[in-house]
Design a protein around this motif. Structure first.
Motif, PDB file in Angstrom:
ATOM      1  N   ASP A   1      -2.507 -12.625 -16.882  1.00  0.00           N
ATOM      2  CA  ASP A   1      -2.458 -11.200 -17.239  1.00  0.00           C
ATOM      3  C   ASP A   1      -2.376 -11.019 -18.755  1.00  0.00           C
ATOM      4  O   ASP A   1      -3.065 -10.169 -19.330  1.00  0.00           O
ATOM      5  N   PHE A   2      -1.495 -11.820 -19.397  1.00  0.00           N
ATOM      6  CA  PHE A   2      -1.390 -11.735 -20.847  1.00  0.00           C
ATOM      7  C   PHE A   2      -2.708 -12.116 -21.527  1.00  0.00           C
ATOM      8  O   PHE A   2      -3.113 -11.482 -22.492  1.00  0.00           O
ATOM      9  N   PHE A   3      -3.361 -13.154 -21.003  1.00  0.00           N
ATOM     10  CA  PHE A   3      -4.632 -13.585 -21.600  1.00  0.00           C
ATOM     11  C   PHE A   3      -5.672 -12.477 -21.500  1.00  0.00           C
ATOM     12  O   PHE A   3      -6.385 -12.197 -22.472  1.00  0.00           O
ATOM     13  N   GLU A   4      -5.751 -11.839 -20.332  1.00  0.00           N
ATOM     14  CA  GLU A   4      -6.737 -10.766 -20.158  1.00  0.00           C
ATOM     15  C   GLU A   4      -6.465  -9.605 -21.095  1.00  0.00           C
ATOM     16  O   GLU A   4      -7.383  -9.050 -21.704  1.00  0.00           O
ATOM     17  N   GLU A   5      -5.175  -9.232 -21.242  1.00  0.00           N
ATOM     18  CA  GLU A   5      -4.831  -8.152 -22.181  1.00  0.00           C
ATOM     19  C   GLU A   5      -5.191  -8.557 -23.603  1.00  0.00           C
ATOM     20  O   GLU A   5      -5.722  -7.758 -24.371  1.00  0.00           O
ATOM     21  N   TRP A   6      -4.866  -9.789 -23.969  1.00  0.00           N
ATOM     22  CA  TRP A   6      -5.160 -10.266 -25.317  1.00  0.00           C
ATOM     23  C   TRP A   6      -6.665 -10.277 -25.560  1.00  0.00           C
ATOM     24  O   TRP A   6      -7.119  -9.898 -26.638  1.00  0.00           O
ATOM     25  N   TYR A   7      -7.425 -10.695 -24.569  1.00  0.00           N
ATOM     26  CA  TYR A   7      -8.873 -10.778 -24.711  1.00  0.00           C
ATOM     27  C   TYR A   7      -9.479  -9.390 -24.885  1.00  0.00           C
ATOM     28  O   TYR A   7     -10.373  -9.193 -25.688  1.00  0.00           O
ATOM     29  N   ILE A   8      -8.963  -8.396 -24.148  1.00  0.00           N
ATOM     30  CA  ILE A   8      -9.495  -7.026 -24.208  1.00  0.00           C
ATOM     31  C   ILE A   8      -8.987  -6.287 -25.443  1.00  0.00           C
ATOM     32  O   ILE A   8      -9.754  -5.667 -26.173  1.00  0.00           O
ATOM     33  N   LEU A   9      -7.658  -6.357 -25.690  1.00  0.00           N
ATOM     34  CA  LEU A   9      -7.061  -5.580 -26.775  1.00  0.00           C
ATOM     35  C   LEU A   9      -7.202  -6.239 -28.144  1.00  0.00           C
ATOM     36  O   LEU A   9      -7.233  -5.553 -29.166  1.00  0.00           O
ATOM     37  N   GLY A  10      -7.211  -7.563 -28.173  1.00  0.00           N
ATOM     38  CA  GLY A  10      -7.269  -8.271 -29.443  1.00  0.00           C
ATOM     39  C   GLY A  10      -5.875  -8.591 -29.952  1.00  0.00           C
ATOM     40  O   GLY A  10      -4.865  -8.116 -29.436  1.00  0.00           O
ATOM     41  N   GLU A  11      -5.826  -9.387 -31.009  1.00  0.00           N
ATOM     42  CA  GLU A  11      -4.543  -9.831 -31.567  1.00  0.00           C
ATOM     43  C   GLU A  11      -3.823  -8.748 -32.361  1.00  0.00           C
ATOM     44  O   GLU A  11      -2.614  -8.796 -32.520  1.00  0.00           O
ATOM     45  N   ASP A  12      -4.561  -7.784 -32.883  1.00  0.00           N
ATOM     46  CA  ASP A  12      -3.982  -6.801 -33.791  1.00  0.00           C
ATOM     47  C   ASP A  12      -3.442  -5.559 -33.085  1.00  0.00           C
ATOM     48  O   ASP A  12      -2.968  -4.639 -33.758  1.00  0.00           O
ATOM     49  N   ASP A  13      -3.490  -5.503 -31.801  1.00  0.00           N
ATOM     50  CA  ASP A  13      -3.013  -4.329 -31.070  1.00  0.00           C
ATOM     51  C   ASP A  13      -1.497  -4.210 -31.209  1.00  0.00           C
ATOM     52  O   ASP A  13      -0.773  -5.209 -31.218  1.00  0.00           O
TER      53      ASP A  13
END
Length: 131
Positions: free
Chosen positions: A36-48
């Motif tokens: 779940d964290f990976f998917e959020e990171w992939y969609i939102l990016g590191e700077d969110d």
């Protein structure tokens, strides 16, 4: 034995989790999966801005606890989450497995002789001696 190469995005996420230690803490706590964290990171990016709470609290915790006490805190948290009944069950299974291995070894090696029974045994059913 060859090492398996990770996808570049997975390697970037791995580096990202090192700078945001509370992500792994939540995964270990069972609140959210790493997927779940990976998917959020992939969609939102590191700077969110979502990721700020995972980095800020993690760095404060690291500064307060230090290396050794952090290790002890992790051990204490892990021990709190243990179920004594499950631990007892696992120990029982381990004991049974060790007993089974010992029985197999005994079958192949034969029973251990005591010092009294180590005297030479006659080869046949009758103990005749030559004159």
């Amino acid at each position: 034995m060859g090492t398996k190469k990770l996808h570049p995005s997975v390697e970037k996420f791995k580096a990202f989790t090192k700078t945001h230690p509370l992500i792994l803490k939540e995964v270990r706590g069972g609140k959210k999966s790493l997927q779940d964290f990976f998917e959020e990171w992939y969609i939102l990016g590191e700077d969110d801005p979502v990721w700020e709470k995972y980095a800020a609290e993690g760095s404060e915790t690291k500064e307060k606890t230090g290396g050794r006490s952090s290790w002890l805190n992790q051990l204490g948290a892990m021990l709190e989450n243990l179920d004594p009944a499950q631990v007892q069950g696992h120990l029982q299974h381990l004991t049974e497995a060790i007993t089974a291995v010992q029985n197999v070894i005994t079958q192949f090696t034969g029973p251990q002789q005591t010092p009294q029974s180590q005297a030479p045994q006659p080869k046949g059913p009758f103990s005749f001696r030559k004159d």
